[in-house]
Write an enzyme that holds these catalytic residues in place. Structure first.
Site, PDB file in Angstrom:
ATOM      1  CB  THR A   1      -9.709   7.859   0.835  1.00 39.85           C
ATOM      2  OG1 THR A   1      -9.286   6.537   0.486  1.00 39.85           O
ATOM      3  CG2 THR A   1     -11.209   8.011   0.627  1.00 39.85           C
TER       4      THR A   1
ATOM      5  CG  ASP B   1      -6.302   3.500   9.225  1.00 41.18           C
ATOM      6  OD1 ASP B   1      -6.630   2.457   8.633  1.00 41.18           O
ATOM      7  OD2 ASP B   1      -5.469   3.519  10.150  1.00 41.18           O
TER       8      ASP B   1
ATOM      9  CG  ASN C   1      -7.077   0.764  -4.977  1.00 40.66           C
ATOM     10  OD1 ASN C   1      -6.572  -0.132  -5.643  1.00 40.66           O
ATOM     11  ND2 ASN C   1      -6.353   1.776  -4.494  1.00 40.66           N
TER      12      ASN C   1
ATOM     13  CB  SER D   1     -10.042  -9.468  -5.847  1.00 35.42           C
ATOM     14  OG  SER D   1      -9.555 -10.681  -5.303  1.00 35.42           O
TER      15      SER D   1
ATOM     16  CE1 TYR E   1      -3.006  -8.969  -1.160  1.00 35.71           C
ATOM     17  CE2 TYR E   1      -2.626 -10.930  -2.494  1.00 35.71           C
ATOM     18  CZ  TYR E   1      -2.985  -9.598  -2.395  1.00 35.71           C
ATOM     19  OH  TYR E   1      -3.315  -8.890  -3.521  1.00 35.71           O
TER      20      TYR E   1
ATOM     21  CE  LYS F   1      -6.508  -8.040  -2.182  1.00 35.49           C
ATOM     22  NZ  LYS F   1      -7.249  -6.766  -2.325  1.00 35.49           N
TER      23      LYS F   1
ATOM     24  CB  THR G   1       1.612  -0.944  -8.487  1.00 34.81           C
ATOM     25  OG1 THR G   1       1.564  -2.194  -7.781  1.00 34.81           O
ATOM     26  CG2 THR G   1       0.629  -1.003  -9.655  1.00 34.81           C
TER      27      THR G   1
END
Length: 296
Positions: free
Chosen positions: A33, A57, A84, A135, A149, A153, A184
């Site tokens: 996706t 989404d 993810n 996570s 955040y 998590k 990343t």
């Protein structure tokens, strides 16, 4: 090496991209996706028979169900679901807007929960499978400037931990993936920084703001190697409950747990002082409700 079929959210960037490329290169099928049009066109062109893209989404509950159902219909079976999709919302809790808070929770927490819930009936009917829930080291430790955040998590880890016990008898394994810092686009591409309140300039929150604005640091972990480790974890039976990736993640989680355990143990006597008198009545507590946890 067993060929498998995977569903990967956020396949266009970060860990999702590395996972998709490695899986397709080794001959697996991937339902991937994405949110940004055109961001996976190269994967579709290179592996037209094995890559099945779908725009999604994860804050849209109806779309999650539709995409998951369509993936199973098109592919017949999906062996591994990788939850993810997500991003970081950074800033002091007071600096965040209500809309930012709502979107962060809807993406990282409830989006993950809804994705897994949509997949569970299919996994049960086919007799099993594996769930990888992304996570972070931030799902075990917490730092100033990342309160929302961390909330998402920590929340998704609690969900996945309980879920593992619920679905084990169906042959469904659940692994929580806890990467440390990685190279990343998470830090400088997908993270959102709240508007500044000057009063926080003299607090630890300023350090987070400086990292995200100066862009002078990079993560320790190699995302390609981390993706390889995630793929390899699916070969383990039973599924590892947690997959810690990166020496920084290991050190931080270990130190956090040691400190937390010391805090708890210091309260052994005071905790018991609040128990009600027994008086011959049968009692129960959380430990009685979770025998699988006690046996781990």
């Amino acid at each position: 090496m067993t060929s498998r079929t995977w569903l990967v959210t956020g396949a266009n960037s970060g860990f999702g991209r590395h996972l998709s490329e490695q899986l397709l290169s080794r001959g697996d099928r991937v339902a991937g996706t994405f949110r940004t049009p055109g961001s996976v066109d190269d994967l579709s062109a290179h592996w037209p028979d094995r890559f099945h893209p779908a725009r999604l989404d994860v804050t849209d509950p109806a779309a999650i169900i539709a995409v998951v159902d369509q993936a199973w219909t098109a592919l017949g079976r999906i062996d591994v679901v990788v939850s993810n999709a997500g991003y970081g919302l950074m800033g002091a809790a007071e600096e965040l807007t209500d809309d930012q808070i709502t979107h962060q929770i809807a993406t990282n927490l409830t989006g993950s929960i809804r994705l897994i819930r949509a997949a569970l009936p299919h996994l049960r009917r086919q007799g099993g499978g594996r769930i990888l829930q992304l996570s972070s080291v931030g799902g075990q430790a917490a730092w100033p400037g990342g309160s929302l955040y961390h909330a998402t998590k920590w929340g998704v880890e609690g969900f996945a931990d309980a879920l593992a016990g619920e679905v084990a008898s169906f042959g469904i394994g659940v692994t929580i993936v806890e990467p440390g810092s990685a190279r990343t686009n998470f830090r400088y591409g997908s993270s959102v920084l709240a508007d500044r309140i000057e009063a926080y300039d003299a607090t630890p929150v300023a350090g987070v703001r400086r990292i995200l604005t100066e862009r002078t640091t990079e993560g320790l972990g190699d995302p390609a190697l981390m993706a390889t480790a995630m793929i390899a974890s699916v070969e383990q039976d039973p599924a590892p409950r947690r997959l810690v990736l990166g020496s920084d993640s290991y050190r931080t989680i270990e130190n956090t747990l040691v400190t937390r355990l010391a805090d708890v143990r210091s309260q052994r006597e005071s905790a018991g002082a609040t128990d009600a008198p027994l008086e011959g009545v049968a009692t129960s507590g959380p430990a009685d409700l979770t025998p699988a946890v006690r046996d781990r």
